[in-house]
Structure formats: structure tokens, C-alpha cells
Write an enzyme that holds these catalytic residues in place. Structure first.
Site, PDB file in Angstrom:
ATOM      1  N   HIS A  78       0.879  -1.179   0.000  1.00  0.00           N
ATOM      2  CA  HIS A  78       0.000   0.000   0.000  1.00  0.00           C
ATOM      3  C   HIS A  78       0.914   1.226   0.000  1.00  0.00           C
ATOM      4  CE1 HIS A  78      -2.748   2.978   1.816  1.00  0.00           C
ATOM      5  NE2 HIS A  78      -3.751   2.190   1.501  1.00  0.00           N
ATOM      6  N   ASP A 105       3.183  -4.534   8.151  1.00  0.00           N
ATOM      7  CA  ASP A 105       1.966  -3.737   8.002  1.00  0.00           C
ATOM      8  C   ASP A 105       0.792  -4.709   8.165  1.00  0.00           C
ATOM      9  OD1 ASP A 105      -0.294  -2.502   7.056  1.00  0.00           O
ATOM     10  OD2 ASP A 105       0.629  -1.680   5.256  1.00  0.00           O
ATOM     11  N   GLN A 107      -4.368  -5.166   7.062  1.00  0.00           N
ATOM     12  CA  GLN A 107      -5.368  -6.070   6.470  1.00  0.00           C
ATOM     13  C   GLN A 107      -5.420  -7.431   7.152  1.00  0.00           C
ATOM     14  OE1 GLN A 107      -7.676  -5.259   4.448  1.00  0.00           O
ATOM     15  NE2 GLN A 107      -6.933  -3.263   3.770  1.00  0.00           N
ATOM     16  N   LYS A 137     -10.284  -0.622  10.472  1.00  0.00           N
ATOM     17  CA  LYS A 137     -10.388  -1.816   9.627  1.00  0.00           C
ATOM     18  C   LYS A 137     -10.666  -3.058  10.476  1.00  0.00           C
ATOM     19  CE  LYS A 137      -7.125   0.014   6.220  1.00  0.00           C
ATOM     20  NZ  LYS A 137      -7.922   0.322   5.034  1.00  0.00           N
ATOM     21  N   CYS A 190      -4.795   2.449  -3.662  1.00  0.00           N
ATOM     22  CA  CYS A 190      -3.541   2.969  -3.076  1.00  0.00           C
ATOM     23  C   CYS A 190      -2.402   1.973  -3.249  1.00  0.00           C
ATOM     24  CB  CYS A 190      -3.713   3.326  -1.600  1.00  0.00           C
ATOM     25  SG  CYS A 190      -4.851   4.668  -1.346  1.00  0.00           S
TER      26      CYS A 190
HETATM   27  N1  PLP Z   1      -1.630  -0.665   4.661  1.00  0.00           N
HETATM   28  C1  PLP Z   1      -2.562  -1.433   4.087  1.00  0.00           C
HETATM   29  C2  PLP Z   1      -2.210  -2.832   3.654  1.00  0.00           C
HETATM   30  C3  PLP Z   1      -3.855  -0.937   3.895  1.00  0.00           C
HETATM   31  O1  PLP Z   1      -4.787  -1.691   3.334  1.00  0.00           O
HETATM   32  C4  PLP Z   1      -4.142   0.387   4.323  1.00  0.00           C
HETATM   33  C5  PLP Z   1      -5.484   0.962   4.081  1.00  0.00           C
HETATM   34  O2  PLP Z   1      -6.187   0.565   3.176  1.00  0.00           O
HETATM   35  C6  PLP Z   1      -3.131   1.131   4.930  1.00  0.00           C
HETATM   36  C7  PLP Z   1      -1.883   0.576   5.082  1.00  0.00           C
HETATM   37  C8  PLP Z   1      -3.391   2.525   5.434  1.00  0.00           C
HETATM   38  O3  PLP Z   1      -4.279   2.479   6.506  1.00  0.00           O
HETATM   39  P1  PLP Z   1      -4.843   3.833   7.140  1.00  0.00           P
HETATM   40  O4  PLP Z   1      -5.425   4.614   6.006  1.00  0.00           O
HETATM   41  O5  PLP Z   1      -5.873   3.366   8.109  1.00  0.00           O
HETATM   42  O6  PLP Z   1      -3.704   4.524   7.776  1.00  0.00           O
END
Ligand code: PLP
Length: 410
Positions: free
Chosen positions: A127, A204, A207, A230, A368
Site C-alpha cells: 500500500h 503492516d 489487512q 479496519k 492505493c
Molecule cells: N496498509 C494497508 C495494507 C492498507 O490496506 C491500508 C489501508 O487501506 C493502509 C496501510 C493505510 O491504513 P490507514 O489509512 O488506516 O492509515
């Protein structure tokens, strides 16, 4: 073990007021859970209770409300530590979410360890939140962002990953589950391989944390980050887990508020962990809501949730594949409840718009993760992502809606 029984699922769905509404006269089928999940009543109630009766700034008050709010906030820290099996509550830092957690580490860990020419190793499925901070950190140090590329299934080449580790990046930063493809990375193995080269690892977990049990000590990751929204919790709150040995050494990244110890006009000493990294008034209501979301996940049983989502995923995937012109993007052997697809001769946003009119909420676009789209040579995808409250009946309606949209557009 099976997923939920019909009555368990019914009971579960009844906890989510947002699921019981109609969109354009059609019952809402909410399949945009990778972007954000809906909230159960107990999370909504916890936030309402705080603002109705308990509202107070924390840590600096001698009066009743402040002490109660402080205790409730710190209780959630201990709850989060238990939830991800951190060795100590001090290793849990509250942030605004995954993105802020990663930026905090990039800034602070970068200051601690990075020198000219240093690199970070990521994968090709990150992401943007776990890509751009490292890209910028490397640029600022004239270093290279090393990327373990994806194959045609959307899996990381472990051979190439191993080779890149030999280049001795200062940090490995990888996603547990791809939000664009659903690929589940073999992170335990990837962490062990990095550690064999003395390289710390950030995971990270945006998900994964709502879909499987996380044990940061068993994984032995150095950092694990995730967002409340999430995992059935509120927006604007998230977690940075870090091993104490790193957090102790890392400098603070924002200044002011509870993160100080002593301040004179020309010198400041900083507070101990975890407060060193929590500058300013925190999102107390958000943290309490996150605590309620963890209660929800624990009461519902994370392992059952994961199984239930896999049953729906496999069911929907098989049915979707029979629609002519559909191309599923990402076909990893280990995958989570995310389906990305394109339909030959159509644009993803046209499919998404038609599904919306049928009450089916999906996400379209690059999610993203633009390098993933480039890798698969598509402008974007339609993405359906499943949560604990989705049902096989909803999967049927979703697939029928896709079929109708394809008939209209092709
Ligand atoms: N990393 C992953 C794998 C994501 O799916 C997302 C959001 O879709 C993020 C990071 C960013 O999360 P946030 O917007 O809650 O900071």
C-alpha cells in the site's frame, strides 16, 4: 471447525446497525471491508458513553473524571498488548492509524539508524502508506528502495527476496496481507530470513489484524502496525507495536504534551515509553472504541471469523470465474477475503457504479497500490472484500449483480 451457523451469523449481523439499511431501495450488501469495516453497536455505545459522561483530558488531571478516563485509556493499552501478545504494554503506542505508525517509524528509526546510501526492502504489493515513507527516507539518504517483485500470481519471489537481503537493507517493511490482491505473505519465514541477516522487520498488519490471530512474539517482528477502523473500531486511531529495545533507542518524533519529562527554556528531557511517542491530547474516545472493537473480536472468535470469510471468498471466487470476460487479479496460494477483478472491455468504475445502483458496495480504482496495477497492466480493479458479517446469500447477490453489470456493458 466451520464458519458461523445461520443463527450465529444473524445474531452477529444484528450488532451492526449500518447493515440494516437500503440503498436505492435495495438492501445494502457491504463488500468494502478492506477500506473500512462497519461498527458494531458496542463500539458506537462506548464512544457515546465517553462523550456523554466521561469526557476528560487524560494523564494530567487530579479530579475524578480525568483519573477515570486515564485508567480506561491505559486499560485499552493493556488490552491491545494482550490481543497481539506483546511482551509489555509499554510496547504499544497509540497513533492515528497504520499510515501514521509507519511515518513515525520512518522518521524516528530513520534518524536513529540511517546513513548515506542506506536502503529499505519492501515488496511490490505494498500500500502507498508502506511505500512512500520508505521511498522518501531512501531518497533523503541517497539510498535505494529495494523491491521484492511479484510473480504473475501476485506472490513475492522468495528467491529474489533472499538475494535482496544480502544487500543489507537497514529495514524490511512488508505487508502481511495485500489490500489489492488478498495475497497472504509468509511473514514468519520472511522475518526469520531477515533476522538471519540481522535486519529488523516491520509488518503492516492493516489487512490482517481483523482476520487472524496475531502473536507478535511468535512472529518475532520488530514492529507491527494497524488501524482501528479496519477491525470494527473507530477511525482516527491505530497502533504501533515495537520491540522495547528499538522504542527505547528511537528519538521522539513529535514534541509537546505528555511526551516530555522536564522542560526548561533551553533543554527538554523526554518521558518514558510509551508516552515518549504520544505527543499532544490523544484520541481518547477512539482508543476506548478500539478497546470495544477488540472485545467484539474476542467475543466473536477471530479464528471462526477467518474461516467464515474463507468460505465466502472461495464460494464467490468460483461463481465469479464462470462469468465470461472476468479476469481475477491475484491468484496466490495463500489468500484472504479479497477479490480483485477486471472485466474485459469495461472500466472498473463503470462496473462499480452499476453495482452500487444494485445496493452492492465495492471499491474500484488502484486501491492505493499503483505499482500493483502497473505490474498487472490494468488501470485499476473492482475489489470486493469480506468481513465477519457477510453471508453466502450476499455473495450470490454480488455475483448476480456483476453478471447483470457485464450484460449491460458488454
Ligand atoms: N496498509 C494497508 C495494507 C492498507 O490496506 C491500508 C489501508 O487501506 C493502509 C496501510 C493505510 O491504513 P490507514 O489509512 O488506516 O492509515
Amino acid at each position: 471447525m466451520n464458519g458461523f451457523t445461520a443463527s450465529e451469523l444473524n445474531e452477529l449481523r444484528n450488532q451492526f446497525p449500518a447493515l440494516h439499511q437500503s440503498i436505492y431501495g435495495k438492501p445494502l450488501i457491504y463488500l468494502d471491508n478492506a477500506a473500512t469495516t462497519q461498527k458494531p453497536q458496542l463500539v458506537i455505545d462506548r464512544i457515546t458513553k465517553y462523550y456523554t459522561f466521561e469526557n476528560c483530558n487524560i494523564h494530567r488531571g487530579v479530579h475524578y473524571l480525568s483519573q477515570e478516563a486515564t485508567a480506561a485509556y491505559e486499560d485499552v493499552r493493556a488490552k491491545v498488548a494482550g490481543f497481539i501478545h506483546a511482551a509489555k504494554s509499554e510496547e504499544v503506542i497509540f497513533t492515528r492509524g497504520t499510515t501514521e505508525s509507519i511515518n513515525l517509524i520512518a522518521s524516528s528509526f530513520g534518524k536513529l539508524l540511517f546513513e548515506t546510501g542506506d536502503s529499505v526492502l519492501i515488496t511490490g504489493m505494498e500500500h502507498h502508506s508502506n511505500l512512500v515513507p520508505w521511498q522518501q527516507l531512501c531518497k533523503n539518504h541517497n539510498g535505494e528502495l529495494l523491491v521484492a517483485e511479484l510473480d504473475e500470481r501476485g506472490e513475492v519471489s522468495m528467491e529474489q527476496y533472499g538475494k535482496l537481503l544480502e544487500q543489507k537493507p537497514k529495514l524490511v517493511a512488508i505487508t502481511h496481507i495485500s489490500n489489492a490482491l488478498g495475497t497472504v505473505n509468509p511473514i514468519k519465514e520472511m522475518i526469520a530470513m531477515a533476522h538471519a541477516n540481522d535486519i529488523p522487520v516491520l509488518i503492516d498488519g492493516a489487512q490482517s489484524v481483523a482476520h487472524m490471530r496475531i502473536d507478535v512474539q511468535e512472529l518475532d517482528c520488530d514492529f507491527f502496525v494497524f488501524s482501528g477502523h479496519k477491525m470494527y473500531g473507530p477511525m482516527g486511531v491505530g497502533v504501533l507495536y515495537g520491540k522495547q529495545k528499538w522504542l527505547e533507542q528511537m528519538p521522539p518524533w513529535q514534541f509537546g504534551g505528555e511526551m516530555v519529562d522536564q522542560v526548561s527554556l533551553h533543554e527538554t528531557t523526554f518521558n518514558q515509553l510509551p508516552f515518549k511517542f504520544e505527543a499532544g491530547t490523544p484520541n481518547v474516545a477512539g482508543v476506548l472504541g478500539l478497546g470495544a472493537a477488540i472485545d467484539f473480536l474476542q467475543q466473536t472468535d477471530l479464528e471462526k471469523i477467518g474461516l467464515h470469510e474463507m468460505i465466502i471468498l472461495n464460494y464467490a471466487l468460483e461463481k465469479l470465474k464462470s462469468i465470461p470476460g472476468i479476469r481475477i487479479i491475484g491468484n496466490a496460494a495463500e489468500r484472504a477475503g479479497v477479490i480483485s477483478f477486471v472485466v474485459e472491455g469495461t472500466h472498473p468504475s463503470d462496473i462499480g457504479t452499476l453495482l452500487d445502483k444494485m445496493g452492492v458496495a465495492v471499491r474500484t480504482g488502484h486501491h492505493c497500490a499503483q505499482p500493483v496495477m502497473t505490474h498487472f497492466n490494468v488501470p485499476g480493479t473492482v475489489r470486493a472484500s469480506f468481513a465477519a458479517y457477510n453471508s453466502l446469500a450476499e455473495a450470490d447477490i454480488f455475483v448476480e449483480a456483476v453478471q447483470k453489470a457485464v450484460n449491460m456493458l458488454c
